[in-house]
Design an enzyme around this catalytic site. Sequence first.
Site, PDB file in Angstrom:
ATOM      1  N   HIS A  26       0.844  -1.197   0.000  1.00  0.00           N
ATOM      2  CA  HIS A  26       0.000   0.000   0.000  1.00  0.00           C
ATOM      3  C   HIS A  26       0.881   1.249   0.000  1.00  0.00           C
ATOM      4  O   HIS A  26       2.090   1.160   0.240  1.00  0.00           O
ATOM      5  CB  HIS A  26      -0.934   0.023   1.228  1.00  0.00           C
ATOM      6  CG  HIS A  26      -0.209  -0.016   2.525  1.00  0.00           C
ATOM      7  ND1 HIS A  26      -0.075  -1.161   3.277  1.00  0.00           N
ATOM      8  CD2 HIS A  26       0.443   0.946   3.195  1.00  0.00           C
ATOM      9  CE1 HIS A  26       0.623  -0.897   4.355  1.00  0.00           C
ATOM     10  NE2 HIS A  26       0.952   0.383   4.330  1.00  0.00           N
TER      11      HIS A  26
HETATM   12  C1  T46 Z   1       2.731   0.743   6.936  1.00  0.00           C
HETATM   13  C2  T46 Z   1       3.534  -0.487   7.149  1.00  0.00           C
HETATM   14  C3  T46 Z   1       5.018  -0.218   7.263  1.00  0.00           C
HETATM   15  C4  T46 Z   1      -4.369  -1.026  13.662  1.00  0.00           C
HETATM   16  O1  T46 Z   1      -5.433  -1.307  14.232  1.00  0.00           O
HETATM   17  N1  T46 Z   1      -3.701   0.104  14.025  1.00  0.00           N
HETATM   18  C5  T46 Z   1      -2.527   0.482  13.452  1.00  0.00           C
HETATM   19  O2  T46 Z   1      -1.949   1.518  13.822  1.00  0.00           O
HETATM   20  C6  T46 Z   1      -1.983  -0.365  12.420  1.00  0.00           C
HETATM   21  C7  T46 Z   1      -0.680   0.011  11.749  1.00  0.00           C
HETATM   22  C8  T46 Z   1      -2.678  -1.493  12.072  1.00  0.00           C
HETATM   23  N2  T46 Z   1      -3.837  -1.808  12.693  1.00  0.00           N
HETATM   24  C9  T46 Z   1      -4.530  -3.049  12.310  1.00  0.00           C
HETATM   25  C10 T46 Z   1      -5.130  -3.034  10.916  1.00  0.00           C
HETATM   26  C11 T46 Z   1      -5.007  -4.488  10.467  1.00  0.00           C
HETATM   27  O3  T46 Z   1      -6.138  -5.203  10.914  1.00  0.00           O
HETATM   28  O4  T46 Z   1      -3.560  -4.102  12.310  1.00  0.00           O
HETATM   29  C12 T46 Z   1      -3.791  -5.005  11.227  1.00  0.00           C
HETATM   30  C13 T46 Z   1      -2.543  -5.136  10.360  1.00  0.00           C
HETATM   31  O5  T46 Z   1      -2.311  -3.893   9.676  1.00  0.00           O
HETATM   32  P1  T46 Z   1      -1.783  -3.832   8.155  1.00  0.00           P
HETATM   33  O6  T46 Z   1      -2.321  -4.974   7.398  1.00  0.00           O
HETATM   34  O7  T46 Z   1      -2.069  -2.446   7.628  1.00  0.00           O
HETATM   35  O8  T46 Z   1      -0.207  -4.025   8.381  1.00  0.00           O
HETATM   36  P2  T46 Z   1       0.967  -3.895   7.306  1.00  0.00           P
HETATM   37  O9  T46 Z   1       2.138  -4.578   7.917  1.00  0.00           O
HETATM   38  O10 T46 Z   1       0.554  -4.316   5.953  1.00  0.00           O
HETATM   39  O11 T46 Z   1       1.264  -2.297   7.216  1.00  0.00           O
HETATM   40  C14 T46 Z   1       1.717  -1.566   8.346  1.00  0.00           C
HETATM   41  C15 T46 Z   1       0.963  -0.229   8.448  1.00  0.00           C
HETATM   42  O12 T46 Z   1      -0.441  -0.476   8.435  1.00  0.00           O
HETATM   43  C16 T46 Z   1       1.301   0.734   7.327  1.00  0.00           C
HETATM   44  O13 T46 Z   1       0.843   2.020   7.643  1.00  0.00           O
HETATM   45  O14 T46 Z   1       3.201   1.697   6.318  1.00  0.00           O
HETATM   46  O15 T46 Z   1       3.116  -1.302   8.251  1.00  0.00           O
END
Ligand code: T46
Length: 131
Positions: A49
Amino acid sequence: MDYKIIKFQQHGDDRGQLVALENDKEIPFNVKRVYYMYNTVKGVRRGFHSHKKLKQILICTSGSCKIHLDDGHETREITLDKPYEGLFISHNLWREMYDFSPDAVLMVLASEMYDESDYIRDYNEFLKSVK
Ligand code: T46
C-alpha cells in the site's frame, strides 16, 4: 524518491547501548502513534500500500528485514538490520516489507493516528495518484 536512512546517536557505555528519539529532533515530525510487528511468519510479505498523508520512520530494533519502496517511477530495496538506524518514508510511496529474520522486531513511528482512509491499497490507483 522521498526517503532517507537516519543514523541515530548511540549512547554506549560498558553496560551496552541506548538510543533516544525526540519529536522534531531525531524524528522529523511529531510522533502520534507507535506500532511494531514481530513473530512474522517465514516468507511473509506485508504492506502492499501507499499513504496519502502519513510519514513514518521504520526501525528494525532486533533482527533484520527488507523494505521495497516504489514511487511509481523507480524502486529501491533497503535492508534494515541496525537498531540505531531509521528509515524515513514520506507519503505517496508504495511499500512492501519482507525477508524478516525470525527475531525481527520492526517498530514504526508514525506522524498520524491510524486512519484506513489514508491507505491506497490498489497498485493501479497508487500509480494514478502519483502521476
Ligand atoms: C505501513 C507499514 C510499514 C491497527 O489497528 N492500528 C494500526 O496503527 C496499524 C498500523 C494497524 N492496525 C490493524 C489493521 C489491520 O487489521 O492491524 C492489522 C494489520 O495492519 P496492516 O495490514 O495495515 O499491516 P501492514 O504490515 O501491511 O502495514 C503496516 C501499516 O499499516 C502501514 O501504515 O506503512 O506497516
